[in-house]
Design a protein around this motif. Structure first.
Motif, short mmCIF file in Angstrom:
data_model
loop_
_atom_site.label_atom_id
_atom_site.label_comp_id
_atom_site.label_asym_id
_atom_site.label_seq_id
_atom_site.Cartn_x
_atom_site.Cartn_y
_atom_site.Cartn_z
N ARG A 17 0.83 -1.21 0.00
CA ARG A 17 0.00 0.00 0.00
C ARG A 17 0.87 1.26 0.00
NH1 ARG A 17 -5.21 1.10 1.73
NH2 ARG A 17 -5.59 -0.99 0.91
N GLU A 21 0.67 4.08 -2.93
CA GLU A 21 0.39 5.48 -2.60
C GLU A 21 1.49 6.40 -3.12
OE1 GLU A 21 -2.28 4.85 1.48
OE2 GLU A 21 -0.12 5.24 1.62
N ARG A 25 1.15 9.30 -6.02
CA ARG A 25 1.65 10.66 -5.83
C ARG A 25 2.56 11.10 -6.98
NH1 ARG A 25 5.66 10.18 -1.41
NH2 ARG A 25 7.11 9.89 -3.15
N ALA A 50 -4.31 -1.02 -4.86
CA ALA A 50 -4.82 -0.76 -3.51
C ALA A 50 -6.14 -1.50 -3.29
CB ALA A 50 -5.02 0.73 -3.30
#
Length: 324
Positions: A17, A21, A25, A50
């Motif tokens: 995860r 993430e 970004r 995710a």
């Protein structure tokens, strides 16, 4: 399940995860003010996993780097869980020369001979190559196995059925994994698939088939353990389908206007769900949670920095490393 195993499953899920993430970004960082899929440091499509961490963590916990894994176009979670080098994988996603494919494959075409990992943007493409790997392992008299992963939409492809038939006929050491995240891009499974569980299709080929309904990493671990043991013992293939969850869009930039379940998604997130379960069991406390998160963040940010330091391939090298 012992505490060490539960903690390792959690650690793997957190790392996955954290990586997704960070890629989210970096992918969107330079695609503003108007989203342009071809712009930025990570151009092209991006499919992130995710919500599907329990499948990769639960299956790959039973594998070694000598086993083979073929994944689909949403591959990062299985690559990470199977031990693909995080820095080289990230460099490949950024299209840099220090990547797994020297920047030529991108995120949907990761290839790592060191861990026998590969993936493809073609639906169900990984199933036939997994048979080839499994056949090689069988011919050599080893207990190595292959794991072939695809989404629920792939179970309607000819390659899926042909692979199950041949694997069953030759009793190949392969485990077929279907990730059912409810959506084939924007099409609900109810509009594309005539059975409510692809696991029942295993019976048509005389092999075991099981479905895990609750996206539980421990349930996946248990079912995968049985299938892997069966394959290693020379008893042939198995099929596992996991009802998992796609927390984000099919690809980055997907508005998801077709989904009616978006509002309830956060409550189904498997990561905080498993964290609560482990806290209740006394496996985790605040310090452990912070430590795991910090370790994952350090590894991921180091991989991002490595990728950014790596140069882009020169135009003059376009025809190198293309053919073997």
């Amino acid at each position: 399940m012992d505490t060490a195993t539960r903690l390792e499953l959690y650690r793997t899920m957190v790392l996955i995860r954290t990586f997704e993430e960070a890629i989210l970004r970096e992918y969107h960082a330079d695609k503003k003010p108007v989203f342009d899929i071809g712009a930025g440091a990570i151009p092209g499509e991006m499919h992130l996993s995710a919500g599907q961490e329990p499948v990769a963590a639960g299956v790959c916990a039973h594998l070694t780097v000598d086993d083979a894994v073929t994944a689909a176009h949403r591959p990062h979670h299985f690559a990470i869980a199977h031990g693909v080098d995080l820095e080289r994988m990230t460099a490949e996603i950024f299209g840099r020369v220090d990547g797994l494919g020297k920047g030529r494959g991108g995120h949907m075409h990761l290839f790592d001979p060191d861990t026998h990992f590969s993936c493809s943007g073609i639906i169900a493409e990984g199933y036939p190559p997994a048979l080839g790997q499994a056949l090689a392992f069988q011919r050599r008299g080893t207990d190595r196995i292959a794991v072939a992963v695809a989404g629920e939409g792939a179970a309607n492809q000819g390659a899926f059925h042909e692979s199950l038939n041949l694997a069953a006929l030759w009793k190949l050491p392969v485990v077929f994994v279907i990730e059912d995240n409810d959506w084939g891009i924007s099409v609900p499974r109810s509009a594309s698939t005539c059975v409510t569980s692809n696991a029942v299709r295993a019976a048509g080929y005389g092999i075991p088939g099981k479905r895990v309904e609750d996206n539980s990493v421990e349930a996946v671990y248990e079912v995968a353990g049985e299938a892997v043991a069966r394959a290693r013992a020379g008893e042939g293939p198995s099929l596992i389908e996991v009802h998992t969850l796609r927390l984000w869009g099919h690809f980055e930039g997907d508005a998801q206007a077709y989904r009616s379940d978006l509002e309830g998604l956060p409550g189904r997130d498997p990561l905080p769900t498993y964290e609560r379960e482990l806290r209740t069991a006394g496996v985790l406390d605040d310090d452990a949670v912070k430590s795991v998160a910090a370790e994952a963040s350090e590894r991921v940010e180091a991989a991002i920095a490595f990728a950014k330091r790596s140069p882009e391939p020169s135009p003059e090298s376009a025809l190198e490393h293309v053919f073997a």
